[in-house]
Design a protein around this motif. Sequence first.
Motif, mmCIF file in Angstrom:
data_model
loop_
_atom_site.group_PDB
_atom_site.id
_atom_site.type_symbol
_atom_site.label_atom_id
_atom_site.label_comp_id
_atom_site.label_asym_id
_atom_site.label_seq_id
_atom_site.Cartn_x
_atom_site.Cartn_y
_atom_site.Cartn_z
ATOM 1 N N GLU A 1 -11.854 0.569 -4.554
ATOM 2 C CA GLU A 1 -11.330 1.686 -5.346
ATOM 3 C C GLU A 1 -10.265 2.454 -4.581
ATOM 4 O O GLU A 1 -9.267 2.881 -5.158
ATOM 5 C CB GLU A 1 -12.466 2.623 -5.765
ATOM 6 N N ASN B 1 -14.076 4.723 -12.106
ATOM 7 C CA ASN B 1 -13.442 4.411 -10.817
ATOM 8 C C ASN B 1 -12.539 5.558 -10.360
ATOM 9 O O ASN B 1 -12.128 6.412 -11.150
ATOM 10 C CB ASN B 1 -12.691 3.068 -10.884
ATOM 11 N N THR B 2 -12.242 5.562 -9.094
ATOM 12 C CA THR B 2 -11.514 6.664 -8.453
ATOM 13 C C THR B 2 -10.134 6.890 -9.059
ATOM 14 O O THR B 2 -9.746 8.029 -9.326
ATOM 15 C CB THR B 2 -11.406 6.400 -6.939
ATOM 16 N N LYS C 1 -19.787 7.883 -4.574
ATOM 17 C CA LYS C 1 -19.494 6.490 -4.896
ATOM 18 C C LYS C 1 -20.539 5.544 -4.315
ATOM 19 O O LYS C 1 -21.290 5.898 -3.422
ATOM 20 C CB LYS C 1 -18.110 6.094 -4.356
#
Length: 193
Positions: free
Chosen positions: A167, A138-139, A160
């Motif tokens: 996120e 995840n970011t 993504k």
Amino acid sequence: MLQAIDLEKLKIDKEFFNRCETFISLLQKWGKVHNLSGRLTKEDIEENIIDSITPLEFIDDYESFADIGTGAGYPGLILAMARADKKCYLIEPRQKRVAFLNFVKNSLGLKNVEVLCKRVEEVEGLKVDLVTSRAVTNTKLLLDITSEISTKDTKFLFYKGSLLESEIEEAKLKDCIIQSRKDRNYLYLKGNV
């Protein structure tokens, strides 16, 4: 499919198509033996190549970049093939994938590429202008684990999927640039995140 790419618009040299043909051939050969990618048809690989270079339309220029978890080469190796004048660090912890990336690098004579067999958290003494990653984590976590290779001016380009909005919210990001193509969302962050 690749012939539809506008090389001039993306500032890619004509040699890119030849590099892609070699990459496709090598990935198909190695991929069957080493399970590098689930999608090994020429059409699937070409789609991944286009996915990898699409952001060149909208991101700022850079001199160096690091791709986190490069795997079979998306997007980092493809970006290095497209912009052979930019210094590229492919950061990949799995030895089989590192061997493949080095083989392609040497087969194509890509002097701009350095393959690091490490997790990004283990990389020392490296600072880059751009950090890229596709389907790694995840970011928020990506921003955390890349803090040692980035500066206040480093830009981030994350490939993504459908969870992008949540996120962005979780990472409390502002001033995001989001571009989309098919099932892909490109998240581009310009420094000071």
